[in-house]
Each structure stands twice: as structure tokens, then as C-alpha cells.
Motif scaffolding. Structure first.
Motif, PDB file in Angstrom:
ATOM      1  N   ASP A  66      -2.658   4.518   1.981  1.00 14.67           N
ATOM      2  CA  ASP A  66      -3.654   3.557   1.487  1.00 14.67           C
ATOM      3  C   ASP A  66      -4.446   4.059   0.288  1.00 14.67           C
ATOM      4  O   ASP A  66      -5.448   3.445  -0.102  1.00 14.67           O
ATOM      5  N   ALA A  67      -3.995   5.139  -0.338  1.00 17.33           N
ATOM      6  CA  ALA A  67      -4.681   5.609  -1.539  1.00 17.33           C
ATOM      7  C   ALA A  67      -4.457   4.670  -2.715  1.00 17.33           C
ATOM      8  O   ALA A  67      -5.305   4.557  -3.608  1.00 17.33           O
TER       9      ALA A  67
ATOM     10  N   ARG B  66       0.839  -1.196   0.000  1.00 19.15           N
ATOM     11  CA  ARG B  66       0.000   0.000   0.000  1.00 19.15           C
ATOM     12  C   ARG B  66       0.879   1.254   0.000  1.00 19.15           C
ATOM     13  O   ARG B  66       1.926   1.280   0.654  1.00 19.15           O
TER      14      ARG B  66
ATOM     15  N   TYR C 209     -14.970   6.283  -2.680  1.00 20.00           N
ATOM     16  CA  TYR C 209     -14.859   6.046  -4.119  1.00 20.00           C
ATOM     17  C   TYR C 209     -13.532   5.359  -4.446  1.00 20.00           C
ATOM     18  O   TYR C 209     -12.486   5.716  -3.882  1.00 20.00           O
ATOM     19  N   TYR C 210     -13.597   4.408  -5.377  1.00 16.94           N
ATOM     20  CA  TYR C 210     -12.375   3.726  -5.801  1.00 16.94           C
ATOM     21  C   TYR C 210     -12.500   3.302  -7.261  1.00 16.94           C
ATOM     22  O   TYR C 210     -13.588   3.233  -7.845  1.00 16.94           O
TER      23      TYR C 210
ATOM     24  N   ARG D  87      -5.441  -0.845  -7.127  1.00 18.43           N
ATOM     25  CA  ARG D  87      -6.665  -0.181  -6.673  1.00 18.43           C
ATOM     26  C   ARG D  87      -6.332   1.222  -6.193  1.00 18.43           C
ATOM     27  O   ARG D  87      -5.413   1.409  -5.380  1.00 18.43           O
ATOM     28  N   TRP D  88      -7.083   2.202  -6.712  1.00 14.60           N
ATOM     29  CA  TRP D  88      -6.944   3.588  -6.306  1.00 14.60           C
ATOM     30  C   TRP D  88      -8.166   3.974  -5.469  1.00 14.60           C
ATOM     31  O   TRP D  88      -9.297   3.907  -5.954  1.00 14.60           O
ATOM     32  N   ASN D  89      -7.937   4.408  -4.231  1.00 14.08           N
ATOM     33  CA  ASN D  89      -9.004   4.908  -3.373  1.00 14.08           C
ATOM     34  C   ASN D  89      -8.987   6.434  -3.453  1.00 14.08           C
ATOM     35  O   ASN D  89      -8.168   7.099  -2.809  1.00 14.08           O
TER      36      ASN D  89
ATOM     37  N   GLN E 245     -10.357   0.216  -9.807  1.00 10.41           N
ATOM     38  CA  GLN E 245      -9.331  -0.823  -9.807  1.00 10.41           C
ATOM     39  C   GLN E 245      -9.255  -1.507 -11.164  1.00 10.41           C
ATOM     40  O   GLN E 245     -10.223  -1.525 -11.935  1.00 10.41           O
TER      41      GLN E 245
END
Length: 433
Positions: free
Chosen positions: A151-152, A147, A211-212, A204-206, A214
């Protein structure tokens, strides 16, 4: 000596060796695990970055009425899971990193294939979702995740089932078409759900807590389905790459914070596939599909968000030139904590509809033209729509044990309208060791 006996002996020996737990006693109702906290060792290891997942699930099904074969019988299937997760920050000082290794072992038989569907048609769904992909031990997870940026961004690399990350829904149903990772149950040959894994990379982009987006790149290799390769990580046979993409919204609505999951995704495969719409046994050099997942809690129980009603719906569209199932949709509801005396019980009701691709049906039945008639060996019957309905009640016996009897109703089993509609009695048991 059968495999199931070996597992039971191993787990009993593990419990005896570990003794009674300090924080959680073995077989304690409030314990997350049947064998407790291993005399405190399990929590101690967790604090150091090592967590275990030892689980058993069984699903039994009885054809109470109808189906292709009216011979009443029970079929039993199960899955053992042994997983271990390493928090590499705690263990090695690698910030925001983890490693997961999981073995699964499946056993048993499938009532749908044995009794419900005409063998000349074959399965559409299954009344035992835990059955499938062979009675073998497999490496199901073997991945590293890192990560970044608080965690973004999360990157995962290794052996991963596609359905671990894409088209996921929380489900306690026993019917296959009311569960998770539905494109993998319908597209066939490219998208592998649990317990089959593929070499893959996902990102995966948070964008925010709600909202995300992936994307994944999964190696397509039909050899992954070979029961001789359950523990083999080096076999050849790559045919292409599966690229799923998903956008998600995970809100908490209202003052009570009602949790929701809204997902819209699609996939593109670079592997060659049979073109069912071609007249010359042709192939197509790509496959595509799309899906959505909606799951939303809509009520609480006296303000307790751990109890209440949730609604769900899923849908898929798969390329008519290449897919077995071209259209699918399901709807349903679940309710946790229906009674004050049993606040952790749950019940659910769901309905699914799936349509066998007309192009596929015509393509596969061309061989009938060379046969004398329906009585001829190898004659294939028509397939079209199938409807699957289920209602279940989950008895939360302890934090480590849940029992879920269910009743299922299958209209046109195998998508064949000449097959009698079936009533199935089911029973699921889940145990965390």
C-alpha cells in the motif's frame, strides 16, 4: 410519473424482496442501512468482495430575511447515489485491486440563484451544496485502483471527480463554501467536483502512515458539464489537462491519538483560458492555483476519541488573470457527541470569505459601456466580497439516518454590496439504504 417516485418505488420493492435482515433488521436503529442486511445477503456479498452504497441526501433552504428577492419561499434539492465496489482480490484473485462504479441523480432548485443574488451578478457560493450541474443522472465514478508495495503506492485509472482525492475535507455543512474540493467551486471550467467526473489517472505515494504525496492527470473537457452527456463516456471536446499535486500529513497527536489532516496542494492546467487582465480579449495558455486544508481534533470526551471538538480551516489562491474567485478562506469547528444522552449527534459553526477577482469583474462589465445604463437588459453589476456563515446541529436518529437543521447568514450575496444580507433556514437529511 416523476423521477423521485420511481426511485421510492424501486427502493421499497428492493426492501420487500429482501425481507427482514438477520444481522441487522430493517429500520433498526443500530443498522448501518435502512433496509437492514437484506436477510444476510448484503454481508454475504461483502465477504465475497461486493459492497453497495445506496444513499439519499436532501437539502432544503428558506430565505427568512433579505436577499435580492424578498419573496419568501423554500427551495428543495436532492441527490440519489447508487454505487458498487468490487474487491478484485476476493472475486478474481487480483491482489490489492478494486473497481468502483457509481451513478448519481440530482434534482431540485437552488434558492441562491432564485432569491438571494441579483441575476445581473450571479452566484458566488450556494446555500445548498448538493445542488448543481443539472437535474440529471450521471456516471460519477468508474475507476480501477491497484495498490503496490504493501500500500505504499496506489494507482487509480478511469472516470474520477477531482474532488474525490484532492483538497478533501470531512464536512457536514450545507453551504457550498464550507465543504470539500473548494478549488473546483472557484477556478471554474477545469476542476470538476462530484457528481461530474473526468477521465483521469492518479498516483499516491504513502511515505509512511502519516505522510503522503499524490499527483493526478485529469482530462479537461467542457462537454462533461453538458446535461446531454451524463451517461456518455466517449464525447469529444478535450481542451487540455489538469495536473493537481498534493502533499499531506495525517498525524495522531498526543496520548489520545487526536486525528489531524494537513494538506498543501496546487494545480496547473494546460487548457487555454480567457485572460481577464488583457485589453484585447486575449487568452492565456495555462492556469495555476494553490490551496491548503487543515482539520484537527483538539479534544476528546472523557478519553473517548470518537467524541470531541475538531477545528478546520481551508484556503485557496487562484490566478488573477483567469479565475472567477481569486482568494478564499474559511474557518470553523465541529463537535461530535456534545451530550451523553446523544453521543453520536454533532454540531458545527463555520465562516467563509471569498473575493471575486477584480480583473474578472472589470472584464465582464466592459459590456456595460455600450449600454444606456443600469436599467438596460444585459447590464452587469459589480461583484466583490461575499461572506458565508453557518451553524448546524445534527440529530443522529439512527446509524442510517441523520437530520441536520441549520441557519446560514450571507453577507453581500453574489458579492454585490447593494444586495441585502440574507438569513436562510436550512434542513439536510441523509439516508443510507
Amino acid at each position: 410519473m416523476n423521477k423521485r417516485f420511481h426511485y421510492a418505488t424501486f427502493m421499497l420493492g428492493l426492501w420487500c424482496a429482501c425481507g427482514q435482515a438477520q444481522a441487522y433488521s430493517a429500520f433498526g436503529q443500530d443498522s448501518p442501512w435502512m433496509f437492514g442486511d437484506w436477510n444476510g445477503k448484503r454481508s454475504e456479498l461483502s465477504n465475497k468482495g461486493i459492497d453497495f452504497d445506496l444513499r439519499y441526501i436532501s437539502e432544503s433552504a428558506w430565505n427568512a430575511h433579505g436577499g435580492y428577492d424578498h419573496d419568501r419561499t423554500v427551495r428543495y434539492s436532492d441527490q440519489w447515489t447508487a454505487g458498487i465496489n468490487f474487491d478484485l482480490d476476493k472475486l478474481l484473485g487480483i491482489s490489492n485491486a478494486e473497481f468502483q462504479f457509481t451513478l448519481t441523480d440530482r434534482n431540485g432548485d437552488d434558492l441562491t440563484a432564485d432569491r438571494l443574488v441579483n441575476p445581473a451578478a450571479g452566484n458566488v457560493s450556494s446555500v445548498q451544496e448538493v445542488h448543481g450541474r443539472g437535474n440529471i443522472t450521471r456516471i460519477t465514478q468508474l475507476w480501477y485502483r491497484q495498490r503496490f508495495y504493501d500500500d505504499a503506492l496506489a494507482i487509480k485509472v478511469g472516470r474520477i471527480p477531482v474532488g474525490d482525492d484532492f483538497a478533501v475535507i470531512d464536512s457536514n455543512f450545507q453551504n457550498l463554501f464550507l465543504g470539500s474540493g473548494e478549488p473546483g467551486n472557484q477556478a471554474g471550467g477545469i476542476w470538476y467536483n462530484w457528481p461530474v467526473s473526468q477521465w483521469a489517472t492518479t498516483a499516491r505515494w504513502n511515505f509512511s502512515p502519516a505522510y503522503y504525496a499524490q499527483i493526478g492527470f485529469f482530462n479537461i473537457n467542457p462537454s462533461n458539464l453538458d446535461t446531454d452527456h451524463g451517461l456518455d463516456l466517449k464525447h469529444s471536446g478535450t481542451t487540455g489537462t489538469l495536473i493537481p499535486v498534493e502533499f499531506g500529513w495525517t498525524p495522531k497527536l498526543g496520548a489520545e491519538g487526536l486525528a489531524g489532516k494537513y494538506k498543501l496542494g496546487g494545480y496547473y492546467s494546460t487548457a487555454d483560458a480567457t485572460d481577464y487582465d488583457a485589453d484585447d480579449e486575449g487568452t492565456k495558455d495555462y492556469r495555476v492555483g494553490a490551496y491548503y486544508v487543515i482539520q484537527q481534533q483538539v479534544t476528546t470526551h472523557n478519553g473517548d476519541a470518537s467524541r470531541g471538538m475538531s477545528l478546520f480551516s481551508m484556503g485557496t489562491w487562484n490566478d488573477k488573470d483567469t479565475a472567477y474567485i481569486d482568494k478564499y478562506i474559511s474557518i470553523g469547528m465541529s463537535y461530535t457527541g456534545p451530550f451523553d444522552a446523544r453521543p453520536k449527534d454533532d454540531f458545527g459553526i463555520g465562516l467563509a470569505w471569498a473575493n471575486v477577482n477584480d480583473n474578472y469583474d472589470r472584464y465582464t462589465r466592459r459590456s456595460n459601456e455600450d449600454l444606456a445604463g443600469p436599467a438596460s437588459p444585459g447590464y452587469l453589476v459589480a461583484q466583490g466580497e461575499e461572506y458565508d456563515a453557518e451553524i448546524y446541529y445534527g440529530f443522529h436518529m439512527a446509524n442510517w439516518l441523520t437530520l441536520r437543521p441549520n441557519v446560514q447568514y450571507v453577507i453581500h450575496p453574489g458579492g454585490n454590496s447593494d444586495t441585502d444580507n440574507a438569513i436562510v433556514g436550512g434542513f439536510m437529511a441523509k439516508v443510507d439504504f
